[in-house]
Each structure stands twice: as structure tokens, then as C-alpha cells.
Design a protein around this motif. Structure first.
Motif, short mmCIF file in Angstrom:
data_model
loop_
_atom_site.label_atom_id
_atom_site.label_comp_id
_atom_site.label_asym_id
_atom_site.label_seq_id
_atom_site.Cartn_x
_atom_site.Cartn_y
_atom_site.Cartn_z
N ALA A 300 -29.27 -10.71 19.91
CA ALA A 300 -30.08 -9.56 19.50
C ALA A 300 -29.76 -9.15 18.06
O ALA A 300 -29.97 -8.00 17.68
N VAL A 301 -29.28 -10.09 17.25
CA VAL A 301 -28.88 -9.75 15.88
C VAL A 301 -30.07 -9.23 15.06
O VAL A 301 -29.91 -8.33 14.22
N ARG A 302 -31.27 -9.75 15.31
CA ARG A 302 -32.43 -9.26 14.57
C ARG A 302 -32.66 -7.78 14.87
O ARG A 302 -32.97 -6.99 13.97
N GLU A 303 -32.52 -7.42 16.14
CA GLU A 303 -32.70 -6.02 16.53
C GLU A 303 -31.67 -5.12 15.85
O GLU A 303 -32.00 -4.02 15.40
N ALA A 304 -30.43 -5.59 15.76
CA ALA A 304 -29.39 -4.80 15.10
C ALA A 304 -29.76 -4.52 13.64
O ALA A 304 -29.63 -3.39 13.15
N HIS A 305 -30.23 -5.54 12.94
CA HIS A 305 -30.62 -5.35 11.54
C HIS A 305 -31.85 -4.45 11.43
O HIS A 305 -31.94 -3.61 10.52
N GLN A 306 -32.80 -4.63 12.33
CA GLN A 306 -33.99 -3.77 12.31
C GLN A 306 -33.62 -2.31 12.53
O GLN A 306 -34.14 -1.41 11.85
N ASP A 307 -32.71 -2.06 13.46
CA ASP A 307 -32.28 -0.69 13.73
C ASP A 307 -31.57 -0.09 12.52
O ASP A 307 -31.75 1.10 12.19
N LEU A 308 -30.74 -0.89 11.86
CA LEU A 308 -30.06 -0.41 10.65
C LEU A 308 -31.06 -0.03 9.57
O LEU A 308 -30.98 1.05 8.97
N LEU A 309 -32.00 -0.93 9.30
CA LEU A 309 -32.96 -0.70 8.23
C LEU A 309 -33.87 0.49 8.51
O LEU A 309 -34.29 1.19 7.58
N ALA A 310 -34.16 0.72 9.79
CA ALA A 310 -35.03 1.83 10.17
C ALA A 310 -34.29 3.16 10.32
O ALA A 310 -34.86 4.17 10.69
N ARG A 311 -32.98 3.14 10.05
CA ARG A 311 -32.14 4.34 10.14
C ARG A 311 -32.13 4.92 11.55
O ARG A 311 -32.09 6.13 11.74
#
Length: 323
Positions: A300-311
Motif C-alpha cells: 500500500a505504499v502508493r496510498e501512503a504517499h497519496q495520504d502524505l501529499l493530500a495532508r
């Protein structure tokens, strides 16, 4: 072994979990089995090739891990030049530290890069003095949540945090901020952000700002500084160009702009020791509270990065390489 690898630069969509050969330990290095890998905002820049050091493809991102030496040994937390999003890493033992009993993988990862950054921002770069007002931009994030606590612990007279939601602002105040404000004030007008910082400080300019956004937040923060105030910049989250700072603008109020990048401390391991030998015992004693932002499967690494970028996150994000 399984690892996250990119073969082209871009956003979270370029992160792929693949089978790759195990890393080979170079001169002075040791192979480690990874139990938990850390995720940092800088990783989102790394996969874009938009950070401070140029990247080479193919690339396994990740700058930190918790694990044990291959063949057995104590649990350690360590820093890397890259390759952390994987089941095994090659690391220099000089950049690893034993994890005390009672400190979780997530807590250890929260302090090794982000906590050490907060430590050096306040101690090495800002030279915080007792009684000074400290502004922590992104006070609910991995660095910010620890910087708020350390500034309070080290005698700041007033701690002001910025955070992007009411829930995050409430968290910063639970951690020790006297007041919190919305950084969206800087979206269109850096003057409004500077005014909000001064208002939060009883109408007076501020002494120290820890800033990782750039753009209007940087400009407004600089404007809010008192004579002999220090703006320490350590990130580029807004992905905006920051205006040049004229020498005369600094001289007018005896202000300082200081850049910080933890990589320079990694090249001087004793500087990392200074931070880690204080931070890990504080966590073990319950005197410092790292905030867990979530444990994601490696898949789920993509989700982790998406969550970071979306604050959407607070505190420290980690990856589980076994899942």
C-alpha cells in the motif's frame, strides 16, 4: 526479496512492489533484515527527482529502517542513503542506534530522521534561547509534532503551530503549542500570514520560525521575524519557487535565514549521536511522545504517499515489509 522500486520519475503511481536481488554490503556496511521502514515527505520529492540531490534510476526509495543484523543481533534504528522500502538493507553500523526496550519500531523511526531534524533545527540552527517565541509550521507533522514538544521542553516562551485542519490544530495544542493557526492564510497573501503570526504572539514579532513549505509561507514567516529572529527552512512542500531574499531586507531587522538538511549531519555521525542519545531515552521514559501516522503494508505504499501529499496524515508513517 520484495522492495518498492521506481523505473521512472513521477508521483505515487510510479511506486511498484517487485522482487529484486538482495543488496550487497559495501565496505564498512552490514546487511540488515527490516522489520519496519519509515516514510518521509522528502520521499515524495525523491521519486519525482525534485529534491536536493539528483536521483538515479532504477531507485528503491527510503532513508530509514528498524531491523536486526542478518544472522541475528539487537534491534536497531538506522539511516540510509536510499533503499529503505525493502525487506533487507545495507547500512553503515555507525549510522544505527540500539532501540531501547519499550520503544516501538514506529516511535524509533519517528525520531531517527524527523526527531533528529527537529532537534537540530532548534539546537544547531536556531540556537533557541529560553523565553523566545517559536513558530512551528506543519506542527502536526512528523518533524513538527516533535519540534513543538522539544521547544516547550527547552524553555520557549511561546509556541505557535500551524496546521491545516481543526483536528490537527487541536493536536498541536495538546502537544504543547500555546496557539495554532491555519496556514491557508498564506495561500494568496503572505502579509496576512505574517499578521496572523504576530497576532498569535500578542501583536509582537516572533523570534524563531521552523519552516518547511516555501512560497508564501516562507515570505510571510520572514516578514514576521523580530530583530535577531531566525527563519530555519528545511523543506519545499509547496513545490513553489521562493522569492530571493535581498541582503538589505535581512539587515533592516538583523534577521537570519538558515537552511538545514539532515544529510549534512549524517556525514558527521557525532551530530546524529548528539540527537539520538537524547531523543531515544526521552521516548523510552514517556517524556517525548512521537505521533503514529499509520502502519501501511508495503503493497500500500502508493496510498501512503497519496495520504502524505493530500495532508490527510499526522505524525509518522511507516511501511510493513512483511505485508
Amino acid at each position: 526479496m520484495r522492495a518498492v522500486q521506481i523505473t521512472e520519475f513521477g508521483g505515487p503511481e510510479v511506486l511498484n512492489v517487485v522482487d529484486v536481488p538482495e543488496p550487497e554490503a559495501g565496505p564498512g556496511q552490514q546487511l540488515y533484515d527490516v522489520s519496519t521502514a519509515g516514510v518521509n515527505y522528502a520521499d515524495t520529492h525523491q521519486i519525482e527527482n525534485s529534491y536536493l540531490a539528483a536521483q538515479q534510476l532504477p531507485l528503491v526509495p527510503g532513508a530509514e529502517f528498524v531491523g536486526t543484523a542478518a544472522g541475528g543481533g539487537p534491534r536497531v534504528v538506522g539511516l540510509l542513503d536510499g533503499g529503505g522500502y525493502a525487506q533487507k538493507v545495507a547500512a553503515h553500523p555507525r549510522l544505527t542506534w540500539p532501540v531501547p526496550d519499550g520503544v516501538t519500531d514506529e516511535q524509533a523511526l519517528a525520531v531517527v530522521l524527523q526527531g533528529a531534524t527537529a532537534w537540530h533545527l532548534l539546537r544547531t540552527s536556531a540556537h533557541l534561547a529560553a523565553g523566545e517565541t517559536v513558530v512551528v509550521v506543519a506542527g502536526a507533522g512528523g518533524v513538527g509534532s516533535l519540534a513543538v514538544q522539544l521547544a516547550r521542553r527547552w524553555g520557549a516562551g511561546r509556541v505557535i503551530a500551524t496546521a491545516s485542519s481543526p483536528e490537527k490544530r487541536a493536536l498541536t495544542e495538546e502537544l504543547g503549542a500555546d496557539v495554532s493557526i491555519d496556514p491557508a492564510l498564506a495561500d494568496d497573501d503572505p502579509k496576512a500570514f505574517a499578521a496572523a503570526l504576530r497576532e498569535a504572539n500578542g501583536g509582537k514579532p516572533v523570534d524563531v520560525v521552523l519552516e518547511m513549505t516555501g512560497g508564501h509561507v516562507f515570505t510571510g514567516s520572514l516578514s514576521a521575524l523580530a530583530p535577531f529572529g531566525r527563519l530555519v527552512t528545511y523543506g519545499m512542500a509547496a513545490r513553489q519557487d521562493t522569492p530571493s531574499v535581498a541582503p538589505g531586507a535581512l539587515m533592516q531587522r538583523s534577521r537570519a535565514v538558515i537552511g538545514f538538511w539532515l544529510a549534512h549531519c549524517m556525514a558527521r555521525p557525532h551530530m546524529m549521536d548528539d540527537a539520538m542519545t537524547e531523543l531515544l531515552p526521552l521516548v523510552a521514559d514517556g517524556a517525548l511522545t512521537p505521533i503514529s501516522g499509520g502502519r501501511y503494508p508495503l503493497t500500500a505504499v502508493r496510498e501512503a504517499h497519496q495520504d502524505l501529499l493530500a495532508r490527510r496524515t499526522t505524525g509518522k508513517l511507516v511501511l510493513d515489509p512483511a505485508r
